[in-house]
Design a protein around this motif. Sequence first.
Motif, mmCIF file in Angstrom:
data_model
loop_
_atom_site.group_PDB
_atom_site.id
_atom_site.type_symbol
_atom_site.label_atom_id
_atom_site.label_comp_id
_atom_site.label_asym_id
_atom_site.label_seq_id
_atom_site.Cartn_x
_atom_site.Cartn_y
_atom_site.Cartn_z
ATOM 1 N N GLY A 117 0.827 -1.195 0.000
ATOM 2 C CA GLY A 117 0.000 0.000 0.000
ATOM 3 C C GLY A 117 0.860 1.242 0.000
ATOM 4 N N TYR A 118 0.208 2.392 -0.135
ATOM 5 C CA TYR A 118 0.934 3.657 -0.245
ATOM 6 C C TYR A 118 1.774 3.952 0.996
ATOM 7 C CZ TYR A 118 2.006 8.551 -0.448
ATOM 8 O OH TYR A 118 2.681 9.738 -0.421
ATOM 9 N N GLY A 119 1.190 3.810 2.160
ATOM 10 C CA GLY A 119 1.855 4.216 3.396
ATOM 11 C C GLY A 119 3.171 3.508 3.656
ATOM 12 N N PHE A 120 3.136 2.195 3.702
ATOM 13 C CA PHE A 120 4.340 1.441 4.043
ATOM 14 C C PHE A 120 5.349 1.413 2.895
ATOM 15 C CE2 PHE A 120 1.307 -0.120 7.161
ATOM 16 C CZ PHE A 120 2.060 0.032 8.321
ATOM 17 N N PRO A 149 4.558 9.967 4.431
ATOM 18 C CA PRO A 149 3.381 9.240 3.926
ATOM 19 C C PRO A 149 2.125 9.473 4.755
ATOM 20 C CG PRO A 149 5.010 7.689 4.788
ATOM 21 C CD PRO A 149 5.634 9.053 4.816
ATOM 22 N N VAL A 150 2.277 9.693 6.056
ATOM 23 C CA VAL A 150 1.099 9.926 6.898
ATOM 24 C C VAL A 150 0.455 11.260 6.521
ATOM 25 C CG1 VAL A 150 0.336 10.394 9.263
ATOM 26 C CG2 VAL A 150 1.876 8.487 8.812
ATOM 27 N N VAL A 151 1.250 12.304 6.411
ATOM 28 C CA VAL A 151 0.714 13.627 6.062
ATOM 29 C C VAL A 151 0.130 13.607 4.650
ATOM 30 C CG1 VAL A 151 1.372 16.024 5.593
ATOM 31 C CG2 VAL A 151 2.162 14.894 7.675
ATOM 32 N N THR A 152 0.829 12.966 3.725
ATOM 33 C CA THR A 152 0.344 12.903 2.344
ATOM 34 C C THR A 152 -0.983 12.166 2.266
ATOM 35 O OG1 THR A 152 2.624 12.903 1.562
ATOM 36 C CG2 THR A 152 0.944 12.232 -0.012
ATOM 37 N N ARG A 153 -1.072 11.011 2.925
ATOM 38 C CA ARG A 153 -2.337 10.254 2.911
ATOM 39 C C ARG A 153 -3.456 11.073 3.551
ATOM 40 N NH1 ARG A 153 -4.404 5.429 1.932
ATOM 41 N NH2 ARG A 153 -2.489 4.272 1.735
ATOM 42 N N PHE A 154 -3.153 11.728 4.659
ATOM 43 C CA PHE A 154 -4.178 12.522 5.335
ATOM 44 C C PHE A 154 -4.690 13.633 4.421
ATOM 45 C CE2 PHE A 154 -5.686 15.919 8.082
ATOM 46 C CZ PHE A 154 -6.586 15.223 8.874
ATOM 47 N N ILE A 155 -3.786 14.352 3.794
ATOM 48 C CA ILE A 155 -4.194 15.455 2.908
ATOM 49 C C ILE A 155 -5.017 14.935 1.739
ATOM 50 C CG2 ILE A 155 -3.328 17.164 1.256
ATOM 51 C CD1 ILE A 155 -1.021 17.669 3.259
ATOM 52 N N VAL A 179 -4.976 4.858 11.730
ATOM 53 C CA VAL A 179 -4.171 6.071 11.909
ATOM 54 C C VAL A 179 -4.894 7.267 11.296
ATOM 55 C CG1 VAL A 179 -2.013 7.220 11.235
ATOM 56 C CG2 VAL A 179 -1.959 4.867 12.080
ATOM 57 N N MET A 180 -5.476 7.097 10.110
ATOM 58 C CA MET A 180 -6.194 8.202 9.456
ATOM 59 C C MET A 180 -7.434 8.602 10.255
ATOM 60 S SD MET A 180 -4.496 9.273 6.935
ATOM 61 C CE MET A 180 -2.976 8.803 7.741
ATOM 62 N N ARG A 181 -8.156 7.644 10.792
ATOM 63 C CA ARG A 181 -9.344 7.961 11.605
ATOM 64 C C ARG A 181 -8.936 8.733 12.856
ATOM 65 N NH1 ARG A 181 -10.546 2.511 10.787
ATOM 66 N NH2 ARG A 181 -11.707 2.283 8.879
ATOM 67 N N PHE A 182 -7.845 8.283 13.505
ATOM 68 C CA PHE A 182 -7.352 8.959 14.699
ATOM 69 C C PHE A 182 -6.965 10.407 14.380
ATOM 70 C CE2 PHE A 182 -3.634 10.299 17.170
ATOM 71 C CZ PHE A 182 -4.205 10.346 18.434
ATOM 72 N N LEU A 183 -6.199 10.602 13.309
ATOM 73 C CA LEU A 183 -5.795 11.957 12.927
ATOM 74 C C LEU A 183 -6.994 12.818 12.558
ATOM 75 C CD1 LEU A 183 -2.553 11.280 10.865
ATOM 76 C CD2 LEU A 183 -2.727 12.314 13.132
ATOM 77 N N ALA A 184 -7.961 12.248 11.883
ATOM 78 C CA ALA A 184 -9.160 13.000 11.506
ATOM 79 C C ALA A 184 -9.919 13.441 12.760
ATOM 80 C CB ALA A 184 -10.047 12.174 10.597
ATOM 81 N N ARG A 185 -10.037 12.531 13.734
ATOM 82 C CA ARG A 185 -10.716 12.884 14.995
ATOM 83 C C ARG A 185 -9.970 14.004 15.703
ATOM 84 N NH1 ARG A 185 -11.426 7.470 15.891
ATOM 85 N NH2 ARG A 185 -9.682 7.410 17.344
ATOM 86 N N VAL A 186 -8.655 13.892 15.771
ATOM 87 C CA VAL A 186 -7.858 14.882 16.513
ATOM 88 C C VAL A 186 -7.805 16.219 15.790
ATOM 89 C CG1 VAL A 186 -5.505 15.410 17.286
ATOM 90 C CG2 VAL A 186 -6.461 13.152 17.695
#
Length: 190
Positions: A117-120, A149-155, A179-186
């Motif tokens: 996948g993209y992230g790893f 990859p975390v910031v890119t996926r989130f954006i 991880v994306m759900r957690f970041l979206a919540r925060v």
Amino acid sequence: MDESPIRPEPHPAALLELGIGILIALAAGYLAVQMPTLVVEGGIRETQEFLRLSPVFFPRLSFGLTSLISLILVFRILKSFPGRRALRFSGDARQYIRVLVMSLLVVIYCLLLPFLGYGFATLLAIAATTYFLGTRSWLPLVAFSIVTPVVTRFIFERLLAISLPLSSYDPLAAFEQDVMRFLARVLLSA
């Protein structure tokens, strides 16, 4: 007194760079033009009601810019050639090792993308590239490799509603989504 400007000698890999530049310019240009037929649909359905960018927009933009930058590189290389003598291919393979290693890293990244996948896959590609290019301090190398990859996926997924590939291995895909759900919540619940 009329002095003609002295052109610098091109470095030994100039011919290889010229060939790679032309190849990248043509391939990226082709992909930019063909992108609507390659990406039919995608993105996150819930946000497509208010977001007008299609999933084709960013790949088309990036391939178009890649093609343009490659063409600029090709013209700069051609402009720096002092004559026919510069078009000779040097037989010393050591001069081309760095170019070949970087090309190999790109190919390995493309092969890992469907499985990890993209992230790893991006995390591993950025870590290997950053290390190869000279970063030997582990803290910045690991931090940059994880954050990018975390910031890119989130954006892309949470703000632009354009999905990126998930791993075919369910635990990795589930971890990325968590991880994306957690970041979206925060970040988005403020």
